[in-house]
Scaffold this active site. Structure first.
Site: not given
Length: 389
Positions: A59, A112, A183, A208
Site C-alpha cells: 500500500r 471533469y 488533468d 484511458k
C-alpha cells in the site's frame, strides 16, 4: 520509456537472491505481494528510522508500481510520481494534499464531472470555496487567482473541449504562490507536456490512453519531488487508493504501444471530425484542431476524443441505438470506438456540471478507436441517416 527495475534496490530475503539478474527481463516482473519481510529486528528498525529504503508494504511502495510511476514521470519530464487505483484517486489525493479548510480553488468550467462533484459535494463540507471560470479567457482566470491555494486546469475540458493557455496561467499562478494542477489525460505526455510550460503537477486517468486497452482502472500524478512528497505524506497513505502490481504491469504494457496507438487515434479522430463538420445534420464539432485559441500552442498532436452537436432533425436516442460498430460507453482511450450522449437532464447526481455549464442535450462525445476509420464513418453515417425524424 519503460526502464527495467533496479534489482539492487530490492530486498534480498524471502527467497529472492541478488544473484538473479532482474535486469535481463524484457518485461518487468509483477511483484504480486502485499508485504516485504525483514531478516532481523535491526533491519526493520532501520527502515522506520529512515536509515534504509527497504520496502515494507505494497500500500506504500511496490516495485512494479514504482516502475510505472517512474515511467510516467519520465514521459512528463517530472521528478517523481505516485500511482493510484483510479483517476479520481489521483485527483482526490492531490487536491486534499494541497488545500485545507477555508481555502479557495480556481478551476475551469466544464471540468471533469467527478472532479466537479469532489469540489461541490465533499470539499464544500470543509468550507473550501471553488471559483469556476471560463478557462478560455486567461484574463478572467488571472483576475481571481490572487489569494487562491490551487489552480486546477483541464485542457481541453471534458465534453466541451475548451482550451486554456496553460503556459500563461501557470506563470501567473506561480507569481501569486498558487499551485497549479492539470488533468492531461486527453493529450497524454506525447501531445502535451504541461510541466515544460510551468505547471506544477500533472494528473492522468491512466485508465484511458496510458493503459489503452479498456482493461485497467488507474490514475497517476507526477511533478516535483517536493510536491509529490507532500501527497505521499498527507493523503496517499490514508485514502487507501493504492494501485495493484498487476494493473501497474498492464499499464507498463500500455506505455510500450502509446506512440503507435495515439498516432492511429489522432488520424482517425481528425478524419471523422472533418467528415462530421461537413455533414448537414451536424451543427457543431468541438475538436481542439479546429480552435485558434492560444492554448493550442501547447499541443503537438490531438487525441481521438471530441464531441459534436446534431441538429433538430436528428433523434439522439435513435442515432445512438442505430450504431453497430461504435459502442455506447462512458470511458475512452481503448481500442474500441465509443459514443456517449450528454444525458445531463437524466443524471441523478446532486452536483451536475453538465447542467450547470449548459452542455447541450444534443451533444454526443465520440472516441475514435483503432478500427478502420472508413468503417467507423460508415457506421456513423448510417446511424445519422436512420435517426432523421
Amino acid at each position: 520509456m519503460n526502464k527495467p527495475l533496479d534489482h539492487e534496490a530490492l530486498p534480498a530475503q524471502g527467497g529472492w537472491s541478488r544473484e538473479v539478474n532482474l535486469l535481463a527481463a524484457a518485461v518487468p516482473p509483477i511483484f504480486q505481494t502485499s508485504l516485504f519481510t525483514f531478516d532481523t529486528y535491526a533491519d526493520m528498525a532501520a527502515v522506520y528510522a529512515g536509515r534504509s529504503h527497504q520496502l515494507i508494504y505494497s500500500r506504500g511502495d511496490n516495485p512494479t508500481v514504482m516502475a510505472f510511476e517512474r515511467a510516467v514521470a519520465e514521459l512528463e519530464g517530472a521528478e517523481a510520481g505516485r500511482a493510484f487505483s483510479s483517476g479520481m484517486g489521483a485527483i482526490s489525493a492531490t487536491v486534499l494534499a494541497l488545500v485545507s479548510a477555508g481555502d479557495r480553488i480556481v478551476t475551469v468550467r466544464n471540468v471533469y464531472s467527478d472532479a466537479y462533484r469532489l469540489f461541490e459535494l465533499m470539499l464544500s463540507r470543509f468550507g473550501v470555496v471553488v471559483d469556476y471560470v471560463d478557462g478560455t479567457d486567461a484574463e478572467a482566470v488571472e483576475a481571481v487567482l490572487p489569494g487562491a491555494k490551487l489552480l486546477y486546469l483541464e485542457s481541453p475540458t471534458s465534453l466541451a473541449f475548451e482550451l486554456q493557455d496553460i503556459a500563461r496561467l501557470a506563470r501567473v499562478a506561480r507569481t501569486h504562490g498558487v499551485v497549479s494542477v492539470i488533468d492531461n489525460s486527453w493529450a497524454t505526455p506525447l501531445f502535451q507536456r504541461p510541466i515544460a510550460h510551468g505547471v506544477d503537477l500533472v494528473v492522468h486517468a491512466a485508465s484511458k490512453y496510458l493503459g489503452g486497452h479498456s482493461d485497467t482502472v488507474a490514475g497517476v500524478v507526477v511533478g516535483s519531488a517536493e510536491l509529490v512528497g507532500r501527497i505521499n505524506a498527507s493523503s496517499y497513505a490514508y485514502l487507501g487508493a493504492k494501485l495493484s502490481p498487476f494493473e501497474a504491469w498492464l499499464l507498463l504494457r500500455g506505455l510500450h504501444t502509446l506512440p503507435m496507438r495515439m498516432a492511429r487515434h489522432m488520424s482517425s479522430g481528425l478524419a471523422l471530425a472533418e467528415r462530421l463538420r461537413a455533414h448537414p445534420d451536424v451543427e457543431l464539432v468541438r475538436h481542439p484542431a479546429f480552435s485558434d485559441h492560444p492554448g493550442r500552442a501547447s499541443l503537438s498532436g490531438f487525441a481521438g476524443v471530441f464531441s459534436f452537436e446534431v441538429g433538430e432533425a436528428i433523434d439522439v436516442p435513435a442515432f445512438v441505438d442505430a450504431l453497430r460498430l461504435v459502442r455506447i460507453g462512458v470511458s475512452w482511450g481503448g481500442p474500441e470506438s465509443l459514443v456517449v450522449p450528454a444525458l445531463a437532464p437524466l443524471q441523478l447526481a446532486k452536483a451536475n456540471c453538465f447542467a450547470r455549464f449548459g452542455i447541450s442535450p444534443r451533444l454526443i462525445r465520440l472516441s475514435a478507436g483503432v478500427e478502420d476509420e472508413t468503417l467507423i464513418w460508415a457506421d456513423i453515417e448510417q446511424a445519422l441517416h436512420g435517426a432523421r425524424r
